[in-house]
Design a protein around this motif. Structure first.
Motif, short mmCIF file in Angstrom:
data_model
loop_
_atom_site.label_atom_id
_atom_site.label_comp_id
_atom_site.label_asym_id
_atom_site.label_seq_id
_atom_site.Cartn_x
_atom_site.Cartn_y
_atom_site.Cartn_z
N SER A 1 -65.50 2.40 -32.20
CA SER A 1 -64.40 1.76 -32.94
C SER A 1 -63.05 2.24 -32.42
O SER A 1 -62.11 1.44 -32.26
CB SER A 1 -64.53 2.05 -34.43
N LEU A 2 -62.93 3.53 -32.15
CA LEU A 2 -61.67 4.07 -31.61
C LEU A 2 -61.39 3.50 -30.22
O LEU A 2 -60.25 3.16 -29.90
CB LEU A 2 -61.72 5.60 -31.56
N ARG A 3 -62.43 3.35 -29.40
CA ARG A 3 -62.25 2.75 -28.06
C ARG A 3 -61.78 1.31 -28.17
O ARG A 3 -60.90 0.86 -27.42
CB ARG A 3 -63.54 2.83 -27.27
N ASP A 4 -62.37 0.56 -29.10
CA ASP A 4 -61.96 -0.83 -29.30
C ASP A 4 -60.50 -0.90 -29.75
O ASP A 4 -59.73 -1.74 -29.28
CB ASP A 4 -62.85 -1.53 -30.34
N LEU A 5 -60.12 -0.03 -30.68
CA LEU A 5 -58.74 0.00 -31.17
C LEU A 5 -57.77 0.40 -30.05
O LEU A 5 -56.67 -0.14 -29.94
CB LEU A 5 -58.61 0.96 -32.35
N GLU A 6 -58.20 1.34 -29.21
CA GLU A 6 -57.37 1.76 -28.07
C GLU A 6 -57.24 0.61 -27.08
O GLU A 6 -56.14 0.32 -26.59
CB GLU A 6 -57.99 2.99 -27.41
N ARG A 7 -58.33 -0.07 -26.79
CA ARG A 7 -58.31 -1.20 -25.85
C ARG A 7 -57.38 -2.31 -26.33
O ARG A 7 -56.69 -2.94 -25.55
CB ARG A 7 -59.73 -1.74 -25.69
N ASP A 8 -57.35 -2.53 -27.65
CA ASP A 8 -56.50 -3.57 -28.22
C ASP A 8 -55.05 -3.11 -28.39
O ASP A 8 -54.21 -3.88 -28.86
CB ASP A 8 -57.04 -4.00 -29.59
N GLY A 9 -54.76 -1.87 -28.02
CA GLY A 9 -53.38 -1.38 -28.10
C GLY A 9 -52.95 -0.93 -29.47
O GLY A 9 -51.76 -0.75 -29.72
N LEU A 10 -53.91 -0.74 -30.37
CA LEU A 10 -53.59 -0.35 -31.74
C LEU A 10 -53.59 1.17 -31.94
O LEU A 10 -52.97 1.66 -32.88
CB LEU A 10 -54.56 -1.01 -32.72
N VAL A 11 -54.29 1.87 -31.07
CA VAL A 11 -54.42 3.33 -31.17
C VAL A 11 -54.16 3.95 -29.81
O VAL A 11 -54.59 3.41 -28.78
CB VAL A 11 -55.84 3.72 -31.68
N ASP A 12 -53.45 5.07 -29.82
CA ASP A 12 -53.27 5.89 -28.62
C ASP A 12 -54.20 7.08 -28.69
O ASP A 12 -54.37 7.68 -29.76
CB ASP A 12 -51.83 6.42 -28.53
N ARG A 13 -54.77 7.42 -27.56
CA ARG A 13 -55.64 8.60 -27.45
C ARG A 13 -54.93 9.58 -26.54
O ARG A 13 -54.61 9.26 -25.39
CB ARG A 13 -56.98 8.18 -26.84
N THR A 14 -54.67 10.78 -27.06
CA THR A 14 -53.99 11.82 -26.29
C THR A 14 -54.93 13.00 -26.11
O THR A 14 -55.46 13.53 -27.09
CB THR A 14 -52.70 12.29 -27.00
N VAL A 15 -55.14 13.40 -24.86
CA VAL A 15 -55.99 14.56 -24.55
C VAL A 15 -55.08 15.73 -24.23
O VAL A 15 -54.20 15.64 -23.38
CB VAL A 15 -56.92 14.26 -23.35
N TYR A 16 -55.29 16.84 -24.93
CA TYR A 16 -54.51 18.05 -24.70
C TYR A 16 -55.33 19.02 -23.85
O TYR A 16 -56.52 19.22 -24.10
CB TYR A 16 -54.13 18.71 -26.03
N PRO A 17 -54.69 19.62 -22.82
CA PRO A 17 -55.43 20.50 -21.89
C PRO A 17 -55.68 21.89 -22.48
O PRO A 17 -55.16 22.89 -22.02
CB PRO A 17 -54.48 20.55 -20.69
N THR A 18 -56.50 21.91 -23.51
CA THR A 18 -56.89 23.18 -24.11
C THR A 18 -58.33 23.46 -23.74
O THR A 18 -59.01 22.62 -23.15
CB THR A 18 -56.73 23.12 -25.65
N LYS A 19 -58.83 24.61 -24.08
CA LYS A 19 -60.24 24.96 -23.84
C LYS A 19 -60.92 25.11 -25.18
O LYS A 19 -60.59 26.01 -25.94
CB LYS A 19 -60.34 26.29 -23.08
N PRO A 20 -61.83 24.25 -25.56
CA PRO A 20 -62.15 22.97 -24.94
C PRO A 20 -61.02 21.97 -25.17
O PRO A 20 -60.19 22.17 -26.06
CB PRO A 20 -63.43 22.54 -25.66
N PRO A 21 -61.00 20.90 -24.40
CA PRO A 21 -59.92 19.91 -24.57
C PRO A 21 -59.94 19.34 -25.99
O PRO A 21 -61.00 19.12 -26.56
CB PRO A 21 -60.27 18.81 -23.56
N SER A 22 -58.77 19.14 -26.55
CA SER A 22 -58.70 18.49 -27.86
C SER A 22 -58.11 17.10 -27.67
O SER A 22 -57.27 16.88 -26.79
CB SER A 22 -57.87 19.32 -28.85
N VAL A 23 -58.59 16.18 -28.49
CA VAL A 23 -58.18 14.79 -28.40
C VAL A 23 -57.61 14.38 -29.75
O VAL A 23 -58.17 14.69 -30.80
CB VAL A 23 -59.37 13.88 -28.03
#
Length: 147
Positions: free
Chosen positions: A87-109
């Motif tokens: 669902s999050l991927r679909d929302l991101e694909r439609d431009g409704l949600v941004d996904r931000t990956v932070y370079p932490t250990k482990p990475p946080s999204v």
């Protein structure tokens, strides 16, 4: 021909269900006269994703602030991780949600509504208010139907 004209349609007025019904019926008649093309129909294309079981709950959960995946999963505990991810991927694909990956250990999204996603809040607010108000009536109708 498209399901809808390329021009933006006038939004339904807030003058009551009768007026809204007339506007929607007129718009639907216009689309029929133009001929349906499912590949270009905004109703089918956009609402297909928005009508997903979890989408409105995800949008509601993100309405006030960005959230990490685990926060979203805790906010909507009955969604599987797989369905939340899709669902999050679909929302991101439609431009409704941004996904931000932070370079932490482990990475946080972190997930946040975009400006386009925020523009969805008012219209779905009306649908959600209607659902809350009419839920008992719908449950009663289901009980009568199911006998």
């Amino acid at each position: 021909m498209a399901c809808a004209d390329e021009r933006a349609a006038e939004p339904a007025s807030d003058e009551g269900a009768e007026d809204a019904g007339a506007v929607l019926s007129s718009q639907f008649g216009f689309w029929q006269a133009q001929g349906f093309d499912a590949s270009r129909c905004p109703v089918r294309d956009v609402l297909d994703h928005l009508a997903g079981k979890w989408v409105l709950l995800i949008v509601m959960a993100l309405a006030e602030a960005p959230k990490r995946f685990s926060e979203l999963h805790r906010a909507i505990p009955d969604v599987s991780k797989r369905m939340l991810t899709q669902s999050l991927r679909d929302l991101e694909r439609d431009g409704l949600v941004d996904r931000t990956v932070y370079p932490t250990k482990p990475p946080s999204v972190e997930y946040a509504l975009t400006e386009l996603g925020r523009s969805l809040l008012a219209p779905i607010g009306g649908v959600i208010a209607w659902a809350e108000q009419r839920h008992p009536d719908i449950r009663d109708a289901r009980r009568r139907f199911d006998g």
